[in-house]
Design a protein around this motif. Sequence first.
Motif, PDB file in Angstrom:
ATOM      1  N   UNK A 362       0.791  -1.233   0.000  1.00  0.00           N
ATOM      2  CA  UNK A 362       0.000   0.000   0.000  1.00  0.00           C
ATOM      3  C   UNK A 362       0.820   1.278   0.000  1.00  0.00           C
ATOM      4  N   UNK A 363       2.046   1.233   0.454  1.00  0.00           N
ATOM      5  CA  UNK A 363       2.832   2.467   0.537  1.00  0.00           C
ATOM      6  C   UNK A 363       3.060   3.055  -0.848  1.00  0.00           C
ATOM      7  N   UNK A 364       2.694   4.314  -1.074  1.00  0.00           N
ATOM      8  CA  UNK A 364       2.918   4.941  -2.389  1.00  0.00           C
ATOM      9  C   UNK A 364       4.404   5.015  -2.723  1.00  0.00           C
ATOM     10  N   UNK A 452      -8.817   2.469  -6.717  1.00  0.00           N
ATOM     11  CA  UNK A 452      -8.942   3.849  -6.253  1.00  0.00           C
ATOM     12  C   UNK A 452      -7.572   4.451  -5.965  1.00  0.00           C
ATOM     13  N   UNK A 453      -6.766   3.773  -5.171  1.00  0.00           N
ATOM     14  CA  UNK A 453      -5.467   4.297  -4.781  1.00  0.00           C
ATOM     15  C   UNK A 453      -4.407   4.021  -5.808  1.00  0.00           C
ATOM     16  N   UNK A 454      -4.474   4.673  -6.966  1.00  0.00           N
ATOM     17  CA  UNK A 454      -3.551   4.375  -8.048  1.00  0.00           C
ATOM     18  C   UNK A 454      -2.480   5.450  -8.197  1.00  0.00           C
ATOM     19  N   UNK A 566      -2.731  11.221  -1.097  1.00  0.00           N
ATOM     20  CA  UNK A 566      -4.040  10.887  -1.647  1.00  0.00           C
ATOM     21  C   UNK A 566      -3.879  10.384  -3.085  1.00  0.00           C
ATOM     22  N   UNK A 567      -4.395   9.200  -3.336  1.00  0.00           N
ATOM     23  CA  UNK A 567      -4.316   8.584  -4.651  1.00  0.00           C
ATOM     24  C   UNK A 567      -5.709   8.481  -5.258  1.00  0.00           C
ATOM     25  N   UNK A 568      -5.787   8.503  -6.598  1.00  0.00           N
ATOM     26  CA  UNK A 568      -7.072   8.551  -7.299  1.00  0.00           C
ATOM     27  C   UNK A 568      -7.078   7.582  -8.475  1.00  0.00           C
TER      28      UNK A 568
END
Length: 651
Positions: A362-364, A452-454, A566-568
């Motif tokens: 999960x870590x960007x 979502x978190x792309x 924040x990822x979209x």
Amino acid sequence: LSSEDLHHLSRYGPVEDMWKERCKSFCKITGACTCYVFGGKEASRGDFSNVARVLADFLEDNGVLDLVSSDVATAFMMLRRVQQQRKLELQKAMKQHLNDIIPSKEAEKISTRVGISKYFKGNICQVASKNEGINSARSYEALVSEYELPEGNSHSIAEDTEDSFYSTVTARDENFHSSFEVNNSPLFQSDRFYFVGGTNKFPITHLNPPKLLSADTEFDCYAIEEGARFSRHALAIYTWFLYVYMNPVSGPCKLSCMRCSHFDESCCWSGNSFESTYDESGTRLPTILNKRQIIGETCCRLHESALLKHAGLDRSDLIYAQFESGLKETPYCIIVDHKWKSVVVAIRGTLSLEDCVVDVLLDPKPLDELGDRWGFDGTGEYCHSGVIHCVEWIQKDLERHGLLEYLLGHMHPSYTLRFTGHSLGAGCAAILSLMYRQTYPSLRCICISPPCGLMTWKSATCCKEFVTSFVLDSDMVPRLSVENMEHLRDEILELIARLKVPKFEVARSFFSDKFDDIQKDISNSNDEMLHPKDAIPHDSDFVLQLEEFEKVQRQRKIHRGIDPVHLYPCGQIIHLVKTEEIKSIKNSLLKCLSCGLSNAGCQYSPKWSTNDEFNEIIISSTMWSDHFPNRVCDVLETLASYFGTGTTSRS
């Protein structure tokens, strides 16, 4: 280390280790119970540190909350009713403005709920652009030159007509932020807003132009046609697993017959149209083209047979396929689509346990280095690290066999490169399109149900020119992020504090009420069940516990010292919204047999959405099944037929 750091390690470390062991045990047990059909042999060796930390933080209450499972279940039932009320409140507010927006005769036509749906299907979905004479040749570049891509909170194509109707109501409150994506009508759509339980009032702040796709607009027709075509390719790479799921009775027989018709061919590679190391022009062929290798195939060639059956392709159209799945390997295939003059790279989404391990990285990860290498602006941008993990492996594999360079440089120089994928594969396709955009300027990317978190905002929106994403109704994955999960948790806890009736009453109303009846009295019913937000009894034990829980969560985030990224979802997004549900004995039976998961009788309308709209998880019986690639594909093909394109991979 300071005493505070030691305390931090001694307190959080064991909890995170516990979650790591639970995740590893889950992978081992699930893999063994499924005979490793869906992987699992490598999954327990994956990195679970990210998800362990998130779970430890998400559930940390320091022992202050006194909850049982029935409390949480009751809150979910109540949340479903509250979300339903939000939708109906928006409908009510919108109807108050319809008389001022549309002619009186039209207002009479849509005065009922069924009338609204029929009106929008028959009229607004076919609002014609005033730009006549659009080039009939379906060239994306030509269409883009005629129209602007949708940006921000409006659709530029819809603004071309002075008869545009207003479709968006946004309500806000300074004390609370939540959101609701309306699922029953494309007319209503909300950003973050506050619903005041008990008063049922909210301020109307602004109205935005409609974002509905029009059957009379060439750009919109092209988007639906393209989605319908290449969603079939994204579905095909799931091979026999999904084919048998979709056809449990006839599927195995069809695959067996298809295999028997090619019994004379080797199981490790398919028919070969290249018999030498060089082609007729003297250009050296990539080594892989000498065998057209299919990697990771079963002895019965089930993967290849199902892929071709899914997509309706000829055997010669499949150039390369990699079916091995692991912590590094990602299944994908290369297809030549002659009808659309495209070389297609289709990437599989999450199916195996190893894929799940990649999902929870999960870590960007920063995109600076990747952007410098491939020529796009990644400065200060981030992406889901699991997606980057898969993309790096796919890119190396593409570079190793050199197929794209040969296919697009020598065999089909006039063809367009298209990346497509579903779920995790959609995220990979989007990043690969950013990487290869400089080499292939006409490149296109079709993302089906992207996560979502792309990407961070700039990367997610700057690719709108060549990336189109499709989201089906209440699909949970395009809304699934740590931020949205925390928002869901907080709203659930708040609803528990606001309840003023026994849990039995909530459960009884949830299971006994019918939708048509709910429309009439849901507001009053919710008022009877919930305290208004500004009138919650602050002397109750649970409210005091909730205040302590909020303090624990704030302290936890301070100790972590990590700024949230924040990822979209990426690209221009088309949301396929459920607008009507046809009731019949057959549809009711299918819903009953599937425990409400079936979408039989549902009708959908496409609308343009912004990248930040999917900011709340919608509680729905189809929130998971709407993510299935076969369902998205079927809806897109139905819409393509309705829009008059009549183009799918089967045609």
